[in-house]
Design an enzyme around this catalytic site. Sequence first.
Site, short mmCIF file in Angstrom:
data_model
loop_
_atom_site.label_atom_id
_atom_site.label_comp_id
_atom_site.label_asym_id
_atom_site.label_seq_id
_atom_site.Cartn_x
_atom_site.Cartn_y
_atom_site.Cartn_z
N ASP A 117 16.26 23.15 29.97
CA ASP A 117 16.95 21.87 30.02
C ASP A 117 18.45 22.14 30.04
O ASP A 117 19.07 22.40 29.00
CB ASP A 117 16.56 21.04 28.79
CG ASP A 117 17.26 19.69 28.73
OD1 ASP A 117 18.07 19.39 29.62
OD2 ASP A 117 16.97 18.93 27.78
N ASP A 159 13.57 4.20 31.41
CA ASP A 159 13.75 5.46 30.70
C ASP A 159 13.28 5.30 29.24
O ASP A 159 12.60 4.33 28.89
CB ASP A 159 15.22 5.89 30.79
CG ASP A 159 15.41 7.39 30.79
OD1 ASP A 159 14.75 8.06 29.98
OD2 ASP A 159 16.23 7.89 31.56
N ASP A 213 9.59 13.83 32.02
CA ASP A 213 10.88 14.48 31.84
C ASP A 213 10.77 15.46 30.67
O ASP A 213 9.75 15.50 29.96
CB ASP A 213 11.93 13.41 31.54
CG ASP A 213 13.36 13.88 31.76
OD1 ASP A 213 13.56 15.04 32.17
OD2 ASP A 213 14.28 13.07 31.51
N ASP A 247 19.71 16.95 35.97
CA ASP A 247 20.88 16.21 35.48
C ASP A 247 22.16 16.65 36.19
O ASP A 247 22.99 17.39 35.65
CB ASP A 247 21.02 16.40 33.97
CG ASP A 247 19.83 15.83 33.21
OD1 ASP A 247 19.07 15.04 33.81
OD2 ASP A 247 19.65 16.17 32.04
N HIS A 307 19.90 7.07 40.06
CA HIS A 307 19.68 7.18 38.61
C HIS A 307 21.02 7.50 37.95
O HIS A 307 21.89 8.12 38.58
CB HIS A 307 18.66 8.28 38.32
CG HIS A 307 18.28 8.38 36.87
ND1 HIS A 307 17.83 7.31 36.14
CD2 HIS A 307 18.27 9.45 36.02
CE1 HIS A 307 17.55 7.69 34.91
NE2 HIS A 307 17.83 8.99 34.80
#
Length: 946
Positions: A297, A429, A542, A617, A675
């Site tokens: 991540d 989300d 996610d 991201d 997004h």
Amino acid sequence: MASFIERMYLQLTLVLSISLGIIQAVDRSNFKTCEQSAFCSRQRALRPGQSSYRALLDTLELSDSRLTLQLLNNNNKVRLLLELYRLQGNITRVKINELKPIKPRYEVPDVLITDPPTEPMSVVAQDERGVVLSLGGVDRRLYVNAQPFRLDIMEGPKLVLSINSRGLLAFEQLRMRKDTISHKITSTVGSMWDKIKNVFSSNDQKDTEEAGKKEDTEKIEDKASEGEEQEMEVDQPGMWEETFKSHVDSKPNGPSSISLDFSLPGVEHVYGIPEHADSLRLKNTDGGDPYRLYNLDVFQYELFNPMALYGAVPVLLSHNTHRTTGLFWLNAAETWVDISSGQGSGEVPQTDVRWISESGIIDVFIMLGPRPADVFSQYASLTGTQAFPPLSSLAYHQSRWNYNDQEDVAAVDRGFDEHDIPYDFIWLDIEHTDGKRYFTWDKNNFPQPKDMLQGLMDKRRKMVTIVDPHIKVDSSYKIHSEIRSRGYYVKNKDGGDYEGWCWPGNAGYPDFTNPEMRTWWASMFAYDQYEGSMENLYTWNDMNEPSVFNGPEVTMLKDALHGPWEHRDVHNLYGLYVQMATAEGQIRRSGGLERPFVLSRSFFAGSQRYGAVWTGDNSAEWGHLKMSIPMCLSLGLVGISFCGADVGGFFKTPGTELLVRWYQAGAYQPFFRAHAHLDTPRREPWLFGPDNTALIREAVRQRYALLPYWYLQFYQAHRTGQPVMRPLWVEYPEDVTTFTIDDGYLIGRDLLVHPVTDEGSRGVTVYLPGNGEVWYDVHTFQRHDGALHLHIPVTMSTIPVFQRGGSIICRKNRIRRSSSCMENDPFTLYVALDPQGNAEGELYVDDGHTFKHETDRQFIHRRLRFTSNTLSSRSAPPPGNTIPFPTASWVEKVVILGAQEPKAVTLTSSGGGESSVEFEFDPVTLVLTLRKPDVNAGVDWTLQLQ
């Protein structure tokens, strides 16, 4: 258990660190370099040309389809077992494992779709230096060199690929720690000696006792050394325990890493091994870090960096004007890939690739092409093809973290209608849940989820909600209680449930490697389990790297346990298993009828079978817009076609020019979703003034018009494994100019796209490949020759897109509020003639959402062809359908580019009737428009130009 104050402090720290991350770039100190990774540093210290392995030819055994051969490490006398297979489709598989490990080493399951079918091999020659095997084909041979061990694949006199030519094969065998062995020897000998003393108590037997003790000690030492080094190596730091920052990784089996090198003579260009935010062509890693494959991540990642990101596909392609080959390194542990460029023998360019993994075995598939399409088919035969998505999922998706409540969702939905912008999916989300408890709804903000979903369904629209794999530790939470009671959580090294910090606070992590866990997870998507869900609700996975905020490198401890296996063995598989179970849940909830749609951030080889991915991201920066192209191209090369990037950038706030350009680029990438981060200003398309709204509307409408073509490309990808979004060199493999291009690309064979990705750009230079080919600007219909660089002036409304001469593309030009609303609308055929006056294409139609195209063969697949001034539509092979699929869609217009003016146009329908067709011809643009042939899209017909 941490106190409440300690937990609140940690949660505040996490929130602050995430908020600061919006301002700052990624903190690279949170992630390892090769030098900080003990096994990578240890392996990289090995120098080429000093191979310690030799092949023991007297151990060779050959069946029709399998060769086995032992390899001996000359330094420590440990033996390995080499297995070699010739697989159907010009693939060679090489496996290397310990001959007698002290415990099994991990071999990756569930990625290969079947046991690959084999083909016979035969020995051509053998002497004390090596063995020559026939691999079939055109004089294809495999040479096994005995000392030092080396494998060479030849075609005739030409060397295609070498294995261990630089002598970097290294295999750290599992073994017991020396102090553990000494303790076991001492305690075992002592116990045995106590028993002996009970029998032999006489002082005059002292010498016999000493001799017996020595003999027993030697036997136990021999037993302890089976499967480990005969000559004890000196332990190095990090072999048995490794610390990164405050995190300690215990290694009960010690060092277990593996390494192997491959040499590719005549090759200067290699691609693949996503995911990295880097150029399409992989770079030389000499003097820097290798490319890392370890799912992590990493928010607001850096560009042009080999550091690991969210997914890992250990597949590398090499390409030159003569051949494309592929290497598939089937290993799910942390892996580093070194790439070196130089010259081989005879001053021939050469690329050397070295794979280094922390654990597991060497299991590599060599896909010998020789064409790009062959490599894609070969890889698809191993790991499967891209899942065929519902048609609506190829349309536009509107998302942010987070829409506030049901009224907010309804207001956004109305906004699209009021501004005449189509969309198909709206996303929610983590804030839509009850305190980050997945499969739930916030009762204050989303009190009537079925009413909300029904309102969308009435407009033939859909929703996606997020379901992450970290589960809030809360005894009142049904999902947590069920997982804990069933024993389905990942365990820590001491056997308790592993817990870490993520969005809900303290969280458990389901063990998705357990098939029983996956089956249970899938059952949670049933409508009577996931309360408030309906058939138009789909799923987003996610944080499934897995992300652990307080873990090493923001992920799980490597010594956590998945049944008998450590997390280090399975890490890169975790995200695949989450998406697999979720997709199965969507299928099962419909009784096996409906195709799923699941988006996943983490992925591995084979993830293409379960849905879509995105590039994570990113940031609202021009560089991230530009980088979205090579990142998706790299994924397409390794089987994952359904890829996109967050339109507008997830972090930060885009200027209007960047936002518009990103919509224009996103409209021509496979997964098209806007997004944004929770802390960014709202970005609905109508919030930036009427001029920018019009530009965004036009980009989205272009996407909807092309949905028939996108759907055809995904149908072909599902059938053949060919990428949807592909680099130019895939279709023009002999054109060296294409080998480094990653700012323009092809959709299928027939559309070339070169988005505008530079701020303030007033022009772009597009390379149109194909000597002797022609390309047509899809907006102006202007014709351009191939094999040239074309400079195009651009304005804010320009999206450079070209159709290949010789192709036929079907569009739907009546744009409605969603793709489902366009189901029965007519087609317009765009026929782009090649210099010889010919063109061909295809049309594919089914119900857009079920598996009936497979189970009942309910579909329409038409072959369209223009030749000798005749345009025809015929059923494409395989002929016919088991159950004819009816469609109300018809052909309302045909636009022929590069045409000559006819005297008349006649339509001959499937029943044999003839009628004249109206037409218009523009002598300046050479565009012929045939109006209202009004023929059903699913029947045979012919248009004759006279």
